[in-house]
Enzyme design. Structure first.
Site, PDB file in Angstrom:
ATOM      1  N   CYS A 116       5.821   1.241  -3.811  1.00 30.82           N
ATOM      2  CA  CYS A 116       5.035   2.410  -3.220  1.00 30.82           C
ATOM      3  C   CYS A 116       6.507   3.339  -2.574  1.00 30.82           C
ATOM      4  O   CYS A 116       5.931   4.429  -2.506  1.00 30.82           O
ATOM      5  CB  CYS A 116       4.336   2.036  -2.219  1.00 30.82           C
ATOM      6  SG  CYS A 116       2.832   0.817  -2.884  1.00 30.82           S
ATOM      7  N   HIS A 257       3.054   7.392   2.925  1.00 27.67           N
ATOM      8  CA  HIS A 257       2.224   6.349   1.921  1.00 27.67           C
ATOM      9  C   HIS A 257       1.084   6.151   2.423  1.00 27.67           C
ATOM     10  O   HIS A 257       0.747   5.677   3.390  1.00 27.67           O
ATOM     11  CB  HIS A 257       3.171   5.151   1.534  1.00 27.67           C
ATOM     12  CG  HIS A 257       2.327   4.402   0.677  1.00 27.67           C
ATOM     13  ND1 HIS A 257       1.931   4.740  -0.531  1.00 27.67           N
ATOM     14  CD2 HIS A 257       2.195   3.068   0.564  1.00 27.67           C
ATOM     15  CE1 HIS A 257       1.356   3.470  -1.024  1.00 27.67           C
ATOM     16  NE2 HIS A 257       1.718   2.568  -0.448  1.00 27.67           N
ATOM     17  N   ASN A 287      -4.927   3.702  -2.547  1.00 22.20           N
ATOM     18  CA  ASN A 287      -3.442   3.680  -2.564  1.00 22.20           C
ATOM     19  C   ASN A 287      -2.989   3.620  -3.863  1.00 22.20           C
ATOM     20  O   ASN A 287      -3.255   2.818  -4.905  1.00 22.20           O
ATOM     21  CB  ASN A 287      -3.159   2.142  -1.894  1.00 22.20           C
ATOM     22  CG  ASN A 287      -1.773   1.787  -2.140  1.00 22.20           C
ATOM     23  OD1 ASN A 287      -0.911   2.494  -2.794  1.00 22.20           O
ATOM     24  ND2 ASN A 287      -1.255   0.762  -1.457  1.00 22.20           N
TER      25      ASN A 287
END
Length: 337
Positions: A116, A257, A287
């Site tokens: 990520c 993020h 996500n």
């Protein structure tokens, strides 16, 4: 950062699947509820690919969108970096597939993997290439399709992830460097806390012993990742700000993020950021891993939450473990507007 040539971000783009999966849809698959998901994650819905959609396809869409935003033809792109943990193939790279599709015939291309945090790693690498004078225009794409690596019977993981791509176009700057400061870190001792074990050469694709079905899916220690993230985000932002020669109080927006709303809120509070300074679209996209930071900024610009000039802290964290931040001065405007 003292580099001979400055750099700036001149374009941002997105590529997302059309199919929306709501929390109500997930109620039909696992023992969960819309209220349970929203309370613990802040997510209401996410985009999920359908058959025929690919990582490269989403990346190509985001790359084209970023080029259009900047009003730049693909022929001037010198390098394409794609940050992804979920490529179509082991090779050719997703970046090479993007290069061919957009017609960036003179561009070098490669993939990189930092989960990520991948898009932050990509931006830092791109800045070095531009700062050294090697290249002038670089496309950085973050893209992941996690839906094909999820156990859709595990309510602790399947509710979290969405699919998507986001892209930045970085260019050499004639004036002031607008990539103000960067910071990258990793801790491989925490790699077991978030991993997908089923695609590397260590995985027994052939043999006489059948693999366990659970070994095919993403696995995560949610509590440990939460504790890691709420410390990693403030550390990265403070360190990148110090390198940029500014204070955290000088930052207009934090673009973290988009893993979980509770993580985002806790980290922002530790940094003393007001709610209106936090850029988030986790409620709509979930996500999206390496795509989440450019996707969040892309949407914030579209809804006029972020307007130039703005000093933004882009900050990521993820499997590896990896984390990092980039302090940028956003001055670009959509040339299509």
């Amino acid at each position: 950062m003292n580099l001979p040539i400055g750099a700036k971000l001149i374009g941002v783009g997105a590529g997302v699947p059309a199919a929306v999966v709501t929390n109500a849809d997930l109620e039909k698959l696992v023992d969960t509820s819309d209220e349970w998901i929203k309370t613990r994650t802040g997510i209401r819905e996410r985009r999920i690919v359908t058959e025929g959609e690919t990582t490269s396809g989403l990346a190509i869409e985001a790359a084209k969108d970023a080029l259009a935003f900047a009003g730049v033809d693909a022929s001037v792109v010198d390098l394409i970096i794609v940050a992804t943990s979920t490529p179509d193939n082991l090779y050719p790279s997703t970046a090479c597939m993007v290069q061919a599709a957009i017609g960036a015939s003179k561009a070098a291309a490669f993939d990189m993997e930092a989960a990520c945090t991948g898009i932050i790693y990509a931006l830092c690498v791109a800045q070095q290439f531009i700062g050294s004078g090697t290249y002038k225009n670089i496309l950085c794409v973050g893209v992941d399709i996690h839906s094909r690596f999820l156990n859709w019977e595990d309510r602790n993981t399947c509710i979290l992830f969405g699919d998507g791509a986001g892209a930045f176009l970085m260019s050499a700057a004639e004036g002031e460097n607008e990539i103000l400061g960067t910071y990258l870190r990793a801790d491989g001792t925490g790699g077991h806390l978030l991993h997908i074990p089923n695609t590397g050469t260590a995985y027994p694709h052939a043999g006489t012993v059948p693999t366990k079905s659970a070994d095919r899916f993403l696995q995560m220690n949610g509590r440990a990742i939460y504790e890691f993230a709420v410390n990693a985000v403030p550390e990265a932002v403070r360190a990148a700000s110090a390198q940029a020669g500014i204070k955290v109080e000088d930052i207009d927006f934090i673009v973290p993020h988009q893993a979980n709303r509770r993580i985002i809120n806790a980290a922002a509070e530790r940094l003393g950021m007001r709610p209106e300074q936090v850029v988030s679209n986790v409620d709509q996209y979930g996500n999206t891993s390496a795509a989440s930071i450019p996707l969040a900024l892309w949407q914030a610009i579209r809804r006029k939450q972020v307007e130039p000039p703005a000093t933004c802290a882009l900050v990521g964290f993820g499997g590896g473990l990896t984390w990092g931040a980039a302090i940028i001065k956003w001055t670009a405007k959509d040339r299509r507007a």
